[in-house]
Structures are given as structure tokens and as C-alpha cells.
Design a protein around this motif. Structure first.
Motif, PDB file in Angstrom:
ATOM      1  N   VAL A 298      36.259  68.569  57.758  1.00 34.12           N
ATOM      2  CA  VAL A 298      37.276  69.324  58.504  1.00 34.12           C
ATOM      3  C   VAL A 298      38.243  68.359  59.182  1.00 34.12           C
ATOM      4  O   VAL A 298      39.466  68.531  59.124  1.00 34.12           O
ATOM      5  CB  VAL A 298      36.610  70.244  59.555  1.00 34.12           C
ATOM      6  CG1 VAL A 298      37.653  70.874  60.460  1.00 34.12           C
ATOM      7  CG2 VAL A 298      35.800  71.324  58.872  1.00 34.12           C
ATOM      8  N   GLU A 299      37.674  67.348  59.812  1.00 39.27           N
ATOM      9  CA  GLU A 299      38.511  66.353  60.508  1.00 39.27           C
ATOM     10  C   GLU A 299      39.541  65.744  59.569  1.00 39.27           C
ATOM     11  O   GLU A 299      40.682  65.508  59.948  1.00 39.27           O
ATOM     12  CB  GLU A 299      37.612  65.226  61.028  1.00 39.27           C
ATOM     13  CG  GLU A 299      37.328  65.288  62.505  1.00 39.27           C
ATOM     14  CD  GLU A 299      36.501  64.092  62.924  1.00 39.27           C
ATOM     15  OE1 GLU A 299      35.300  64.283  63.134  1.00 39.27           O
ATOM     16  OE2 GLU A 299      37.055  62.986  63.024  1.00 39.27           O
TER      17      GLU A 299
ATOM     18  N   VAL B 238      28.307  68.021  51.964  1.00 42.23           N
ATOM     19  CA  VAL B 238      28.625  69.345  52.532  1.00 42.23           C
ATOM     20  C   VAL B 238      27.948  70.427  51.706  1.00 42.23           C
ATOM     21  O   VAL B 238      27.330  71.354  52.249  1.00 42.23           O
ATOM     22  CB  VAL B 238      30.149  69.566  52.573  1.00 42.23           C
ATOM     23  CG1 VAL B 238      30.468  71.006  52.962  1.00 42.23           C
ATOM     24  CG2 VAL B 238      30.804  68.612  53.554  1.00 42.23           C
TER      25      VAL B 238
ATOM     26  N   ALA C 214      30.229  68.264  56.977  1.00 41.61           N
ATOM     27  CA  ALA C 214      31.195  69.367  57.040  1.00 41.61           C
ATOM     28  C   ALA C 214      32.205  69.136  58.161  1.00 41.61           C
ATOM     29  O   ALA C 214      33.413  69.336  57.980  1.00 41.61           O
ATOM     30  CB  ALA C 214      30.453  70.688  57.244  1.00 41.61           C
ATOM     31  N   GLU C 215      31.710  68.705  59.302  1.00 40.73           N
ATOM     32  CA  GLU C 215      32.619  68.444  60.422  1.00 40.73           C
ATOM     33  C   GLU C 215      33.579  67.302  60.088  1.00 40.73           C
ATOM     34  O   GLU C 215      34.751  67.324  60.439  1.00 40.73           O
ATOM     35  CB  GLU C 215      31.810  68.125  61.685  1.00 40.73           C
ATOM     36  CG  GLU C 215      31.048  69.323  62.213  1.00 40.73           C
ATOM     37  CD  GLU C 215      30.377  69.057  63.553  1.00 40.73           C
ATOM     38  OE1 GLU C 215      30.521  67.936  64.073  1.00 40.73           O
ATOM     39  OE2 GLU C 215      29.708  69.975  64.075  1.00 40.73           O
ATOM     40  N   ARG C 216      33.045  66.319  59.427  1.00 38.92           N
ATOM     41  CA  ARG C 216      33.888  65.183  59.037  1.00 38.92           C
ATOM     42  C   ARG C 216      34.961  65.637  58.041  1.00 38.92           C
ATOM     43  O   ARG C 216      36.114  65.216  58.123  1.00 38.92           O
ATOM     44  CB  ARG C 216      32.996  64.109  58.400  1.00 38.92           C
ATOM     45  CG  ARG C 216      33.719  62.870  57.985  1.00 38.92           C
ATOM     46  CD  ARG C 216      34.040  62.004  59.183  1.00 38.92           C
ATOM     47  NE  ARG C 216      34.851  60.868  58.783  1.00 38.92           N
ATOM     48  CZ  ARG C 216      35.682  60.248  59.586  1.00 38.92           C
ATOM     49  NH1 ARG C 216      35.829  60.654  60.822  1.00 38.92           N
ATOM     50  NH2 ARG C 216      36.381  59.226  59.179  1.00 38.92           N
TER      51      ARG C 216
ATOM     52  N   GLY D 244      24.529  71.063  52.498  1.00 41.19           N
ATOM     53  CA  GLY D 244      24.238  71.671  53.797  1.00 41.19           C
ATOM     54  C   GLY D 244      24.269  70.702  54.956  1.00 41.19           C
ATOM     55  O   GLY D 244      23.679  70.967  56.006  1.00 41.19           O
TER      56      GLY D 244
ATOM     57  N   TRP E 215      33.993  77.956  53.643  1.00 38.24           N
ATOM     58  CA  TRP E 215      32.533  77.862  53.760  1.00 38.24           C
ATOM     59  C   TRP E 215      31.864  78.947  52.932  1.00 38.24           C
ATOM     60  O   TRP E 215      30.806  78.741  52.360  1.00 38.24           O
ATOM     61  CB  TRP E 215      32.105  77.997  55.229  1.00 38.24           C
ATOM     62  CG  TRP E 215      32.738  77.025  56.168  1.00 38.24           C
ATOM     63  CD1 TRP E 215      33.298  77.305  57.387  1.00 38.24           C
ATOM     64  CD2 TRP E 215      32.897  75.602  56.000  1.00 38.24           C
ATOM     65  NE1 TRP E 215      33.789  76.167  57.963  1.00 38.24           N
ATOM     66  CE2 TRP E 215      33.562  75.105  57.136  1.00 38.24           C
ATOM     67  CE3 TRP E 215      32.566  74.699  54.994  1.00 38.24           C
ATOM     68  CZ2 TRP E 215      33.886  73.761  57.306  1.00 38.24           C
ATOM     69  CZ3 TRP E 215      32.894  73.353  55.160  1.00 38.24           C
ATOM     70  CH2 TRP E 215      33.538  72.907  56.290  1.00 38.24           C
TER      71      TRP E 215
ATOM     72  N   TYR F 172      39.250  77.859  56.613  1.00 35.16           N
ATOM     73  CA  TYR F 172      37.937  77.211  56.603  1.00 35.16           C
ATOM     74  C   TYR F 172      36.815  78.236  56.552  1.00 35.16           C
ATOM     75  O   TYR F 172      35.777  77.993  55.925  1.00 35.16           O
ATOM     76  CB  TYR F 172      37.796  76.281  57.810  1.00 35.16           C
ATOM     77  CG  TYR F 172      38.548  74.991  57.595  1.00 35.16           C
ATOM     78  CD1 TYR F 172      37.977  73.940  56.897  1.00 35.16           C
ATOM     79  CD2 TYR F 172      39.852  74.842  58.037  1.00 35.16           C
ATOM     80  CE1 TYR F 172      38.673  72.763  56.661  1.00 35.16           C
ATOM     81  CE2 TYR F 172      40.570  73.679  57.813  1.00 35.16           C
ATOM     82  CZ  TYR F 172      39.969  72.647  57.126  1.00 35.16           C
ATOM     83  OH  TYR F 172      40.671  71.497  56.884  1.00 35.16           O
ATOM     84  N   ARG F 173      37.032  79.375  57.208  1.00 33.19           N
ATOM     85  CA  ARG F 173      35.996  80.417  57.113  1.00 33.19           C
ATOM     86  C   ARG F 173      35.774  80.812  55.660  1.00 33.19           C
ATOM     87  O   ARG F 173      34.649  80.944  55.198  1.00 33.19           O
ATOM     88  CB  ARG F 173      36.407  81.643  57.929  1.00 33.19           C
ATOM     89  CG  ARG F 173      36.056  81.543  59.399  1.00 33.19           C
ATOM     90  CD  ARG F 173      36.070  82.929  60.046  1.00 33.19           C
ATOM     91  NE  ARG F 173      37.380  83.541  59.995  1.00 33.19           N
ATOM     92  CZ  ARG F 173      38.334  83.327  60.889  1.00 33.19           C
ATOM     93  NH1 ARG F 173      38.120  82.505  61.884  1.00 33.19           N
ATOM     94  NH2 ARG F 173      39.497  83.918  60.783  1.00 33.19           N
TER      95      ARG F 173
ATOM     96  N   TYR G  68      42.097  69.109  58.098  1.00 33.88           N
ATOM     97  CA  TYR G  68      42.706  70.250  58.797  1.00 33.88           C
ATOM     98  C   TYR G  68      44.166  70.017  59.158  1.00 33.88           C
ATOM     99  O   TYR G  68      44.956  70.960  59.224  1.00 33.88           O
ATOM    100  CB  TYR G  68      41.879  70.618  60.030  1.00 33.88           C
ATOM    101  CG  TYR G  68      42.217  69.869  61.295  1.00 33.88           C
ATOM    102  CD1 TYR G  68      41.850  68.547  61.471  1.00 33.88           C
ATOM    103  CD2 TYR G  68      42.905  70.487  62.331  1.00 33.88           C
ATOM    104  CE1 TYR G  68      42.154  67.865  62.629  1.00 33.88           C
ATOM    105  CE2 TYR G  68      43.212  69.815  63.499  1.00 33.88           C
ATOM    106  CZ  TYR G  68      42.838  68.503  63.643  1.00 33.88           C
ATOM    107  OH  TYR G  68      43.153  67.836  64.787  1.00 33.88           O
TER     108      TYR G  68
ATOM    109  N   ARG H  78      25.722  69.324  58.029  1.00 29.98           N
ATOM    110  CA  ARG H  78      26.713  69.760  59.023  1.00 29.98           C
ATOM    111  C   ARG H  78      27.650  68.631  59.446  1.00 29.98           C
ATOM    112  O   ARG H  78      28.853  68.838  59.599  1.00 29.98           O
ATOM    113  CB  ARG H  78      26.010  70.319  60.261  1.00 29.98           C
ATOM    114  CG  ARG H  78      26.939  70.566  61.432  1.00 29.98           C
ATOM    115  CD  ARG H  78      26.261  71.321  62.524  1.00 29.98           C
ATOM    116  NE  ARG H  78      26.258  72.740  62.266  1.00 29.98           N
ATOM    117  CZ  ARG H  78      27.260  73.558  62.581  1.00 29.98           C
ATOM    118  NH1 ARG H  78      28.345  73.088  63.160  1.00 29.98           N
ATOM    119  NH2 ARG H  78      27.201  74.830  62.315  1.00 29.98           N
ATOM    120  N   MET H  79      27.096  67.456  59.634  1.00 28.06           N
ATOM    121  CA  MET H  79      27.944  66.338  60.051  1.00 28.06           C
ATOM    122  C   MET H  79      29.021  66.066  59.002  1.00 28.06           C
ATOM    123  O   MET H  79      30.174  65.785  59.325  1.00 28.06           O
ATOM    124  CB  MET H  79      27.103  65.079  60.271  1.00 28.06           C
ATOM    125  CG  MET H  79      26.109  65.207  61.400  1.00 28.06           C
ATOM    126  SD  MET H  79      26.920  65.435  62.991  1.00 28.06           S
ATOM    127  CE  MET H  79      27.570  63.806  63.249  1.00 28.06           C
TER     128      MET H  79
ATOM    129  N   LEU I 214      32.103  77.907  49.146  1.00 30.46           N
ATOM    130  CA  LEU I 214      31.885  76.488  48.852  1.00 30.46           C
ATOM    131  C   LEU I 214      31.129  76.289  47.541  1.00 30.46           C
ATOM    132  O   LEU I 214      31.375  75.319  46.810  1.00 30.46           O
ATOM    133  CB  LEU I 214      31.108  75.851  50.002  1.00 30.46           C
ATOM    134  CG  LEU I 214      31.028  74.331  50.023  1.00 30.46           C
ATOM    135  CD1 LEU I 214      32.420  73.725  50.128  1.00 30.46           C
ATOM    136  CD2 LEU I 214      30.163  73.870  51.175  1.00 30.46           C
TER     137      LEU I 214
END
Lengths: 190, 397
Positions: free
Chosen positions: A33-34, A21, A29-31, A24, A67, A63-64, A37, A26-27, A70
């Protein structure tokens, strides 16, 4: 007297994820979050006294901010603990805002329209929960963070110590002080 | 006194709440692109192209071809379903075999063609047109007719050919008599050259055109619905001008009252139109908001009412003054919500929603605009210059 615990870089799969993350990805980062959260949302629901809408808003806000800052995550604590700290600050910022937004008294509203036979018992339970929540929020900052992180976020005393930069023994002392203060506060409001 | 164990038990009690549907998606959508790059998605809607379905179709074709190849390699033969039609060895073959055989094979078996497919006897065989007719017969006639054609004596071939020609003519006439799909007008070479590019741009142009059309419609609808509320049209007010702020406040009450007179048809607005207006910050909640629980009657505060009215989606809307503060209260119909956006102040940047009964205290100057499409826009202008916009809109779902 407090002592700083040694910095311990995050390791394992979560550590690799966080590293990706920070690079940089993105995948990743999404993971991330999953994986985090639900915990953040659940702790914010408790902090907000069951206001799910507000908790969802604050989760997004968390989360905003995460990021944005970070780069400042140094791996000393677990990522989830660091994230909870941000969520906790987001909540405090919310409650410290000028009292121009007045929440509707949802507990009363539910009680008024609920015709279930155990209405009284549920209403009393909710009142007790709310008294406890208010007592927690009235604690001094150091005790309040320790209690909410320990019980509403499921963070261990060691992890709290890391993110607070104190020893685990100091965290346990704070928790004991908090229990005593909460006992007095709850007695006073009963 | 409550003991430590009891405190711990109470702190630990209560199950974790399940996040609302759509929250994860909303958070993931907010992952900043400037840091992490654009979000990867295969949705044609989002990418604006159809590459994904095409790639999928191509993959299916390749996979099917691969499976056939594997079958051939393993069994040494194609599967039964893709076996070639066998050649017919002689004229004595059963009628169904003959009918199923390729035309040239059948003609060879009947002795009309040699191995290379050429006519073997000009005297016996029909002219080249006959071959064509026979080929057409092969394609056009049902199996029984083909078998009877095989059994026909040589002398009757011309007659058969004539018969076939007649039947084909009949089919042709029938086909011409039936309605045909209207072909698009022929494109000029220039247009043809531009066609691929046009196709690529089509989705984008269509959406632009739709937006423009909607804007035009809204612009046309505005004057019609604005007749009864002409006095409610507001202009921005300088924050440091108390007189103008006061004027704006009264104008807002006029706007809300005028909304009662707005024709219902003028307030109809599609979700799509509203979606075009929505800001990204509002969008992130649309997917995860569920209709709220039934509302409770508002309590009765003693206040001086400035205005009350009704707009689409709002059961009651009141702007009241309590002491020096303004308060907006709205009770929303199911499926509607009140969204508030503060453009300048971080602390109220999070849109606000409280079930269906909403209260928002305003202690600053108030500006507002009730649009004829039924979307209510109220705005406060603070002395510091911050602006808060109130928007009632129909959820996209």
C-alpha cells in the motif's frame, strides 16, 4: 486483430512482495500500500478533475476491492497496473451512479472567492483542463482506458497491453485514435 | 484543429497531487484481518496493556548493566561513578573520608569493632543499641556532624548517643507532625489475590464503565431536551406504505425546525462520545479530513421549503423539495462535516462530503431524528428497503 501477449509473472522485489501479500503477510500488504497509494491517488485526482476528497474515497475503495480480488491477480501485468485498473473501474462506477449526488461546482466557487490578480488566467486554465477531462471521459471505453492509464497513471504501452490482453501495437493505435478524437472534441468546445 | 503533440502535452501537464495526511493509515487499517491477521501495533491504547513501556524499561536496565559489564571487562574496574566506598584504614583519615566511609569501617577504624564487626571492648564500647544509634547517625547526620562524632572523646560517646537519640526523636516527631499520604484501605486476602487480574482488566472495565456512564448521561439528557421537540420523535416507517412515508417527511421538517429550539447546552457533546457512536467506515476518514475551505452562498433554487433549522456545527440546513425530489442542503461550520452512510446500497456506501456546502438529493421517503446531543440523524427509506443515514458529527481531532 488483437493478440494476447504472453503472461509474464511479476518479478523482482515487487513480485516477492506481491507473493508475500497473496500468502497473507500483513506487513507485506502494508508495504505494498505504501508503495502504490500515491500513484493511485494521483491518477484518481486527475480522473475526478481535482476532487481530492472524492479521489481519497475512491483510493480507499480501490484497495478494498483489491483485497477482495487478490486471488485473481495472476501476475500477468504489474501489480500497480492491475491496481490502476481497479481504481479506474471504481471511478467509472462512481460516475455511473444515479445522479442523486450533485457535486458543488468547486471551480466556480474558487473563482468566486479568489481575488488574485491572475484570476482570469487561472480560471481559463481550469476550464481547459476540465474540457480535456470531459473529452477524455467521453471517449469509447477502450480508448479512454488507454489514455488515462498512459497519461494519468504513467503506465507504459506494454503494460497496458498486458492488462488489456492485446498487443502493444494495438495500444499505440488506440492512443492515436484517441488523440484524433480528443482534438475534434476540444475544437468543438473551444 | 488541435494537433497530436498538443494533446499529448496537455494530457501530460499537471503535477501529481499529494495524498492527504492520514490516507495511508486509513487504507492500511482497512486491510482485512480475516485474510492478513490483526494489525500489529505497540500502542498501549490499542493493545490495552502496558507491556511495551515495561519491555522498554527492562531493555534499558539490561543495556545499562551490559555497559557496566563491558566497562569492567575492558578497564578491570568499575567506572568511577560506581566505585565502592573505600574502607577507612585508621582514625587519622581526613574527616570527609571518614564521613563517607561505611559505618562499620569507620567504627573499626575508631577501634570499636573488630574485623568481624563485633564489639572489641564491652567496657569501652556502648551497648548494642549504641551500634544501632551509630548506624542511624551515619545515615541521618550530615558529613560535618559525623566528623565531629569521630573526634569526640570516648567518655562522651554515651552522651553523644543520647544526643543522637534526642535528635532522632525530634526528627521522628517532626515527621509524624507533617501530613502523610493517606494509604488505601487494606485489602482482604481475597481482594489481594484478585488484584493482578483486576489490574489487567482495569482498562477494559474503565472504558466499559465510561461508555455505560455516557449512555446513561445521554439517556438522562434526552428527556430534558426533547421537551420542545416531542413531536419530532420518529418511528420507523415501512417502505411500502406511502402514507406513512409522507407522515414521516413532515415529521422530519418538524424535527429540523425543533432543533432551533433545542438548548445549546443540550447539544454539547464531547468528541469522545461521538467517537463511541462512530461506525468503522466513518472512522477511517476522521484522521485524514482537514477543515474545508470557506463556503460559498448556496444558489437560489425555487423550491418549496419543508424545513430549515440549526444544529450544532451546521450553519444552515435545509430540506427542500424540488419537483418530486427532496434535497438536503447543509452549510457546515469549520471543523464539522456531514457524513452519509447507506446501509444497503453499494453505490453510496462511501460517505459524502463536499467542502462545507453539501447537497444531497433525496427522491425517496425521508425519516429523521435530531438527537438532543446535537447529532443530526436523517434517514431515507427507499422503496427497495435501502436506508441512508445522515449524521452531522464533530470530528475527533
Amino acid at each position: 486483430m488483437t493478440t494476447s501477449s504472453p503472461a509474464t509473472p511479476a518479478r523482482g522485489r515487487r513480485g516477492q512482495l506481491v507473493a508475500a501479500v497473496k500468502a497473507g503477510d500483513r506487513m507485506a500488504a502494508e508495504r505494498l500500500v505504501e508503495e502504490t497509494y500515491e500513484m493511485i491517488f494521483a491518477s484518481l485526482v486527475k480522473l475526478t478533475g481535482g476532487d481530492r476528497d472524492l479521489a481519497a474515497d475512491l483510493t480507499q475503495e480501490t484497495y478494498r476491492r483489491a483485497w477482495q480480488s487478490l486471488d485473481r491477480f495472476d501476475g500477468r501485468s504489474k501489480f500497480g497496473t492491475w491496481l490502476y485498473r481497479i481504481a479506474y473501474n471504481a471511478f467509472l462506477n462512481h460516475v455511473r451512479r444515479p445522479a442523486r449526488i450533485r457535486a458543488f461546482e468547486e471551480g466556480e466557487a474558487e473563482a468566486a472567492r479568489d481575488t488574485a490578480p491572475d484570476l482570469r488566467r487561472r480560471f481559463e486554465e481550469r476550464q481547459q483542463e476540465e474540457r480535456l477531462r470531459r473529452a477524455v471521459l467521453d471517449l469509447p471505453e477502450d480508448l479512454r482506458f488507454a489514455v488515462t492509464a498512459r497519461y494519468w497513471s504513467g503506465t507504459s504501452a506494454v503494460e497496458i497491453a498486458r492488462i488489456q490482453g492485446i498487443s502493444a501495437v494495438a495500444v499505440r493505435k488506440r492512443l492515436r485514435k484517441a488523440y484524433a478524437a480528443l482534438g475534434i472534441a476540444l475544437e468543438a468546445t473551444t | 484543429m488541435t494537433n497530436e503533440r498538443d494533446i499529448k502535452r496537455r494530457l501530460s501537464s499537471g503535477a501529481d497531487a499529494e495524498p492527504p495526511a492520514g490516507l495511508l493509515e486509513a487504507i492500511q487499517q482497512e486491510i482485512p484481518e480475516e485474510t492478513f491477521g490483526p494489525r500489529i501495533t505497540s500502542s498501549p491504547e490499542l493493545t490495552g496493556s502496558l507491556w511495551a513501556p515495561r519491555a522498554l524499561a527492562a531493555a534499558v536496565v539490561v543495556l545499562a548493566a551490559g555497559l557496566v559489564a563491558v566497562g569492567v571487562a575492558r578497564n578491570g574496574a568499575l567506572p568511577e561513578s560506581v566505585q565502592p566506598v573505600p574502607e577507612v584504614a585508621s582514625a587519622e583519615a581526613p574527616a570527609e573520608v571518614m564521613a563517607a566511609a561505611p559505618a562499620n569501617s569507620r567504627l573499626r577504624a575508631l577501634g570499636y569493632l573488630d574485623a568481624e564487626g563485633d564489639s572489641v571492648d564491652e567496657a569501652r564500647s556502648a551497648p548494642s543499641r549504641r551500634n544501632e544509634l551509630q548506624g542511624e547517625l551515619r545515615r541521618e547526620l550530615p558529613v560535618e556532624d559525623a566528623a565531629s562524632f569521630r573526634d569526640a572523646p570516648d567518655a562522651s560517646l554515651d552522651a553523644d548517643a543520647a544526643s543522637v537519640r534526642e535528635r532522632l526523636m525530634e526528627r521522628s516527631v517532626r515527621t509524624e507532625a507533617s501530613p502523610r499520604p493517606v494509604a488505601p484501605p487494606a485489602a482482604s486476602p481475597l481482594e489481594e489475590a484478585a488484584t493482578p487480574q483486576k489490574k489487567e482488566q482495569k482498562s477494559g472495565e474503565e472504558s466499559d464503565a465510561e461508555r455505560e456512564q455516557e449512555s446513561e448521561l445521554q439517556a438522562k439528557a434526552a428527556p430534558q431536551a426533547a421537551g420542545s421537540r416531542a413531536s419530532a420523535e420518529l418511528v420507523p416507517v415501512e417502505a411500502d406504505d406511502p402514507a406513512e412515508i409522507e407522515e414521516a417527511e413532515s415529521a422530519v421538517s418538524e424535527a429540523v425546525i425543533a432543533s432551533m429550539e433545542t438548548p445549546a447546552a443540550a447539544r454539547q457533546v464531547s468528541a469522545e462520545e461521538l467517537a463511541n457512536e462512530s461506525a468503522p467506515r466513518r472512522d477511517r476518514r476522521r484522521s485524514r479530513r482537514a477543515p474545508a475551505a470557506p463556503a460559498v452562498p448556496p444558489d437560489s433554487l425555487s423550491e418549496s421549503r419543508l424545513g430549515a433549522g440549526r444544529v450544532a456545527g451546521v450553519e444552515t440546513l435545509e430540506i427542500v423539495a424540488v419537483a418530486e425530489d427532496f434535497q438536503l442542503r447543509a452549510r457546515l461550520e469549520p471543523g464539522f462535516r456531514l457524513e452519509i452512510e447507506n446501509r444497503d446500497r453499494e453505490w453510496s456506501a462511501v460517505p459524502f462530503l463536499r467542502d462545507r456546502l453539501v447537497r444531497y438529493d433525496l427522491d425517496e421517503g425521508l425519516l429523521g431524528d435530531l438527537r438532543p446531543d446535537g447529532v443530526l440523524h436523517l434517514r431515507t427509506v427507499t422503496l427497495g428497503g435501502a436506508a441512508v443515514a445522515f449524521v452531522v458529527r464533530i470530528p475527533q481531532e
